[in-house]
Structure formats: C-alpha cells, structure tokens
Design a protein around this motif. Structure first.
Motif, PDB file in Angstrom:
ATOM      1  N   ASP A  12      -2.281  13.396  -8.346  1.00 40.82           N
ATOM      2  CA  ASP A  12      -1.031  13.176  -9.215  1.00 40.82           C
ATOM      3  C   ASP A  12      -0.807  13.421 -10.764  1.00 40.82           C
ATOM      4  O   ASP A  12      -1.916  13.184 -11.190  1.00 40.82           O
ATOM      5  CB  ASP A  12      -0.357  11.718  -8.806  1.00 40.82           C
ATOM      6  N   ASP A  13       0.319  14.245 -11.205  1.00 40.11           N
ATOM      7  CA  ASP A  13       0.254  14.438 -12.430  1.00 40.11           C
ATOM      8  C   ASP A  13       0.802  13.526 -13.556  1.00 40.11           C
ATOM      9  O   ASP A  13       0.808  13.751 -14.309  1.00 40.11           O
ATOM     10  CB  ASP A  13       0.775  15.967 -12.606  1.00 40.11           C
ATOM     11  N   ASP A  14       0.989  12.302 -12.905  1.00 39.40           N
ATOM     12  CA  ASP A  14       1.514  11.395 -13.483  1.00 39.40           C
ATOM     13  C   ASP A  14       0.249  10.280 -13.833  1.00 39.40           C
ATOM     14  O   ASP A  14       0.071   9.639 -12.861  1.00 39.40           O
ATOM     15  CB  ASP A  14       2.778  10.653 -12.694  1.00 39.40           C
ATOM     16  N   PRO A  15      -0.393  10.469 -15.158  1.00 38.54           N
ATOM     17  CA  PRO A  15      -1.295   9.551 -15.409  1.00 38.54           C
ATOM     18  C   PRO A  15      -1.141   7.879 -15.337  1.00 38.54           C
ATOM     19  O   PRO A  15      -2.238   7.359 -14.855  1.00 38.54           O
ATOM     20  CB  PRO A  15      -1.707   9.956 -16.670  1.00 38.54           C
ATOM     21  N   THR A  16       0.053   7.368 -15.585  1.00 35.89           N
ATOM     22  CA  THR A  16       0.200   6.064 -15.206  1.00 35.89           C
ATOM     23  C   THR A  16       0.255   5.698 -13.920  1.00 35.89           C
ATOM     24  O   THR A  16      -0.574   4.678 -13.499  1.00 35.89           O
ATOM     25  CB  THR A  16       1.693   5.834 -15.840  1.00 35.89           C
ATOM     26  N   LEU A  17       0.857   6.493 -13.145  1.00 33.35           N
ATOM     27  CA  LEU A  17       1.063   6.042 -11.652  1.00 33.35           C
ATOM     28  C   LEU A  17      -0.512   6.376 -11.102  1.00 33.35           C
ATOM     29  O   LEU A  17      -0.806   5.431 -10.140  1.00 33.35           O
ATOM     30  CB  LEU A  17       2.019   7.063 -10.976  1.00 33.35           C
ATOM     31  N   ARG A  18      -1.275   7.507 -11.410  1.00 28.27           N
ATOM     32  CA  ARG A  18      -2.226   7.642 -10.869  1.00 28.27           C
ATOM     33  C   ARG A  18      -3.312   6.601 -11.241  1.00 28.27           C
ATOM     34  O   ARG A  18      -4.001   6.072 -10.297  1.00 28.27           O
ATOM     35  CB  ARG A  18      -2.960   8.932 -11.731  1.00 28.27           C
ATOM     36  N   GLN A  19      -3.393   6.103 -12.333  1.00 30.22           N
ATOM     37  CA  GLN A  19      -4.391   4.904 -12.778  1.00 30.22           C
ATOM     38  C   GLN A  19      -4.085   3.717 -12.104  1.00 30.22           C
ATOM     39  O   GLN A  19      -5.020   2.935 -11.869  1.00 30.22           O
ATOM     40  CB  GLN A  19      -4.342   4.802 -14.270  1.00 30.22           C
ATOM     41  N   MET A  20      -2.859   3.421 -12.074  1.00 22.68           N
ATOM     42  CA  MET A  20      -2.163   2.332 -11.285  1.00 22.68           C
ATOM     43  C   MET A  20      -2.731   2.276  -9.919  1.00 22.68           C
ATOM     44  O   MET A  20      -3.102   1.032  -9.367  1.00 22.68           O
ATOM     45  CB  MET A  20      -0.706   2.077 -11.500  1.00 22.68           C
ATOM     46  N   VAL A  21      -2.660   3.487  -9.123  1.00 25.35           N
ATOM     47  CA  VAL A  21      -3.053   3.292  -7.674  1.00 25.35           C
ATOM     48  C   VAL A  21      -4.455   3.328  -7.566  1.00 25.35           C
ATOM     49  O   VAL A  21      -4.739   2.587  -6.886  1.00 25.35           O
ATOM     50  CB  VAL A  21      -2.546   4.616  -7.047  1.00 25.35           C
ATOM     51  N   ILE A  22      -5.062   4.124  -8.575  1.00 28.76           N
ATOM     52  CA  ILE A  22      -6.603   3.969  -8.563  1.00 28.76           C
ATOM     53  C   ILE A  22      -7.290   2.489  -8.759  1.00 28.76           C
ATOM     54  O   ILE A  22      -7.996   2.115  -8.028  1.00 28.76           O
ATOM     55  CB  ILE A  22      -7.210   4.787  -9.587  1.00 28.76           C
ATOM     56  N   LYS A  23      -6.685   1.821  -9.719  1.00 25.49           N
ATOM     57  CA  LYS A  23      -7.030   0.293 -10.042  1.00 25.49           C
ATOM     58  C   LYS A  23      -6.820  -0.334  -8.865  1.00 25.49           C
ATOM     59  O   LYS A  23      -7.690  -1.323  -8.593  1.00 25.49           O
ATOM     60  CB  LYS A  23      -6.275  -0.049 -11.224  1.00 25.49           C
ATOM     61  N   TYR A  24      -5.440  -0.307  -8.271  1.00 21.69           N
ATOM     62  CA  TYR A  24      -5.293  -1.113  -7.077  1.00 21.69           C
ATOM     63  C   TYR A  24      -6.077  -1.009  -5.689  1.00 21.69           C
ATOM     64  O   TYR A  24      -6.674  -1.666  -5.080  1.00 21.69           O
ATOM     65  CB  TYR A  24      -3.769  -1.099  -6.619  1.00 21.69           C
ATOM     66  N   LEU A  25      -6.375   0.403  -5.525  1.00 25.79           N
ATOM     67  CA  LEU A  25      -7.373   0.567  -4.445  1.00 25.79           C
ATOM     68  C   LEU A  25      -8.719   0.020  -4.505  1.00 25.79           C
ATOM     69  O   LEU A  25      -9.172  -0.424  -3.899  1.00 25.79           O
ATOM     70  CB  LEU A  25      -7.215   2.223  -4.185  1.00 25.79           C
ATOM     71  N   GLU A  26      -9.138   0.197  -5.773  1.00 23.31           N
ATOM     72  CA  GLU A  26     -10.525  -0.088  -6.198  1.00 23.31           C
ATOM     73  C   GLU A  26     -10.645  -1.489  -6.039  1.00 23.31           C
ATOM     74  O   GLU A  26     -11.723  -2.255  -5.727  1.00 23.31           O
ATOM     75  CB  GLU A  26     -11.087   0.590  -7.517  1.00 23.31           C
ATOM     76  N   GLU A  27      -9.618  -2.340  -6.501  1.00 23.51           N
ATOM     77  CA  GLU A  27      -9.600  -3.748  -6.472  1.00 23.51           C
ATOM     78  C   GLU A  27      -9.860  -4.279  -5.016  1.00 23.51           C
ATOM     79  O   GLU A  27     -10.297  -5.570  -4.823  1.00 23.51           O
ATOM     80  CB  GLU A  27      -8.337  -4.343  -7.171  1.00 23.51           C
ATOM     81  N   HIS A  28      -9.328  -3.431  -3.996  1.00 24.62           N
ATOM     82  CA  HIS A  28      -9.414  -3.748  -2.596  1.00 24.62           C
ATOM     83  C   HIS A  28     -10.562  -2.951  -2.098  1.00 24.62           C
ATOM     84  O   HIS A  28     -10.558  -2.464  -0.731  1.00 24.62           O
ATOM     85  CB  HIS A  28      -8.139  -3.220  -2.048  1.00 24.62           C
ATOM     86  N   ASN A  29     -11.559  -2.515  -2.860  1.00 28.02           N
ATOM     87  CA  ASN A  29     -12.957  -1.950  -2.339  1.00 28.02           C
ATOM     88  C   ASN A  29     -12.795  -0.776  -1.890  1.00 28.02           C
ATOM     89  O   ASN A  29     -13.581  -0.290  -0.914  1.00 28.02           O
ATOM     90  CB  ASN A  29     -13.683  -3.219  -1.043  1.00 28.02           C
ATOM     91  N   ILE A  30     -12.012   0.025  -2.162  1.00 25.99           N
ATOM     92  CA  ILE A  30     -11.781   1.500  -1.752  1.00 25.99           C
ATOM     93  C   ILE A  30     -12.142   2.479  -3.056  1.00 25.99           C
ATOM     94  O   ILE A  30     -11.358   2.513  -4.046  1.00 25.99           O
ATOM     95  CB  ILE A  30     -10.471   1.770  -1.317  1.00 25.99           C
ATOM     96  N   PRO A  31     -13.489   2.949  -3.103  1.00 29.03           N
ATOM     97  CA  PRO A  31     -13.778   4.050  -4.293  1.00 29.03           C
ATOM     98  C   PRO A  31     -12.610   5.009  -4.343  1.00 29.03           C
ATOM     99  O   PRO A  31     -12.553   5.756  -3.295  1.00 29.03           O
ATOM    100  CB  PRO A  31     -15.091   4.268  -3.720  1.00 29.03           C
ATOM    101  N   THR A  32     -12.286   5.357  -5.313  1.00 28.46           N
ATOM    102  CA  THR A  32     -11.343   6.294  -5.601  1.00 28.46           C
ATOM    103  C   THR A  32     -11.486   7.013  -7.019  1.00 28.46           C
ATOM    104  O   THR A  32     -12.051   6.719  -7.953  1.00 28.46           O
ATOM    105  CB  THR A  32      -9.939   5.567  -5.715  1.00 28.46           C
ATOM    106  N   ARG A  33     -11.233   8.574  -6.589  1.00 27.15           N
ATOM    107  CA  ARG A  33     -11.255   9.319  -7.644  1.00 27.15           C
ATOM    108  C   ARG A  33     -10.085  10.028  -8.086  1.00 27.15           C
ATOM    109  O   ARG A  33      -8.990   9.797  -7.450  1.00 27.15           O
ATOM    110  CB  ARG A  33     -12.238  10.554  -7.404  1.00 27.15           C
ATOM    111  N   ALA A  34      -9.759  10.623  -9.333  1.00 29.45           N
ATOM    112  CA  ALA A  34      -8.514  11.194  -9.862  1.00 29.45           C
ATOM    113  C   ALA A  34      -8.482  12.652  -9.830  1.00 29.45           C
ATOM    114  O   ALA A  34      -9.557  13.020 -10.314  1.00 29.45           O
ATOM    115  CB  ALA A  34      -8.153  10.494 -11.232  1.00 29.45           C
TER     116      ALA A  34
END
Length: 241
Positions: A12-34
């Motif tokens: 996603d080219d929206d850095p705010t949304l991208r980081q929000m999604v990554i943070k949420y998924l990683e909080e639920h134990n899903i390793p995520t890259r951007a």
C-alpha cells in the motif's frame, strides 16, 4: 489454530495505513512486511515466498491489477485485494477473476481484515492437507451422469466423456459431496481454492461454465439451481460408489 505461516506482505502506498495494518497484524502474531510499490514487492517475491499478500489496487504509478496479473503468472500465493468504495464493482470483479482470494473495501476495520487474513490462511492449510491425502477413490452418479474421482473423468447419460477444467472439476465435486443442500458462495470458493492452478475464483463464472456442460438448458437450470440470498444448490439426488 494456524500453523507457522511465515510472513505476509502489505502492499500500500499510504504509509500511515500501511504501518497501522502491520502493527495490528503483528500484535496478533502474524509476521508482516511492508511494500509501497512494484519493486519493493518483487524484492520479497524474489526471496522467501510470503504466505499471503494484501494488495491495494491503487498504488500511484503502479496498477494493482497489473501486479496481480504478474503474481498469478508465476505464483499461487494467496492475495487479498483492498479497494476504495466505488459506485461499480468492476475492480473487485476483475481482481477476483484474475485470481484474488478475497477483497476488502476501504475504509475497513482492522478486526475484519484480520478475520479475512485468517480465513484465507486456513483455506491454504486445507489445500496442503488435501494434497497430502491418499489418491481419490470411488465416484458419484447423478441423473445418468458419472464422475470417477481417481481419473477425474465425467461421462454423460450416453456414456460420452465430458472434459472438465480443474476449476470445473473442483466445483462439481463440492456439489456432489453435499447434494440437495444450499451452499454459500464462500463455501464453494473455499472448496475450489484447495485445488492447484485455479486462477479464476469468481464462483458465479465457474457455475455458469459448469451449467453449460451439465444442463440441457443452462438458462433454466435443473441440476445446479440458484438459492436466492445464499448461493447454489445441486438439486438432483447423488449416489456415491
């Protein structure tokens, strides 16, 4: 409980949304890259294969549908597409027909995104389990037709062979395993997704193709009937053998 899923990539080219999604998924134990564009996504695809890709269809200079075509030309990694809310559904329909596994409309809740990610990953696990089973045996008879599972051979009431694509075979098998029961589009999507090399995951399109082979009059179907508000039902009796 999901097995070890490796990592997923959020494109996603929206850095705010991208980081929000990554943070949420990683909080639920899903390793995520951007990734924000084609080159960054290709960097991940050239390395270890991700378990899933969340792909925005609006990426500035890059077109998400073009990226999806590229991914599907060499990989069946699951893809969830994200789209903005538009009056028509053309992007979502094209995305599904190109091989996307699911879609979610912006703005979306992070809880819904997590549920969709988990559902797609579960289907992926089911696919691996299905491919590890013993060779298929037996088959089904219905209205004079016969499907042999081992050979994936379908014959009509005159005993003439009727060729099936992998997608058509997977869909017919899903119907034959649950005859005279309404099946949701999501159930049929899951049933066809566990088979390899199926890039058209628009269930309505697959049903239309299968009807053309099974029905005397596809415009007035008697075998595969539409169940309004639910999905479809295989309306004739089925005898396993």
């Amino acid at each position: 409980m999901l097995a070890d899923i490796g990592h997923i990539v959020v494109v996603d080219d929206d850095p705010t949304l991208r980081q929000m999604v990554i943070k949420y998924l990683e909080e639920h134990n899903i390793p995520t890259r951007a990734a924000s564009n084609r080159s960054e996504l290709n960097h991940y695809l050239d390395g270890s294969q991700p378990s899933l890709i969340i792909l925005d269809l609006r990426l500035g200079q890059d077109d998400g549908l073009d990226l999806l075509r590229e991914i599907r030309s060499h990989s069946d990694v699951p893809v969830i597409i994200t789209t903005g809310h538009r009056p028509d559904e053309i992007d979502r329909i094209v995305g599904l027909e190109l091989g996307a596994d699911d879609y979610i409309i912006k703005p979306f809740s992070l809880r819904e995104l997590l549920a969709r990610v988990r559902a797609v990953l579960r289907r992926q696990e089911m696919g691996r389990a299905a491919r590890a089973r013993d060779p298929e045996r037996g088959g089904y008879r219905f209205s004079g037709w016969k499907l042999e599972r081992r050979s994936r051979k379908l014959t009509d009431p005159d005993e003439a062979p009727v060729p099936l694509s992998k997608g058509e075979y997977a869909l017919l098998l899903a119907f034959l395993e649950a005859p005279q029961r309404p099946l949701t589009r999501e159930h049929l999507l899951q049933a066809t997704r566990i088979h390899e090399d199926i890039f058209d995951r628009s269930i309505d399109v697959q049903v239309l193709r299968l009807r053309r082979k099974l029905e005397t009059d596809p415009s007035a179907p008697r075998v595969i009937q539409t169940e309004r508000g639910v999905g479809y039902v295989f309306a004739v009796p089925v005898d396993p053998f």
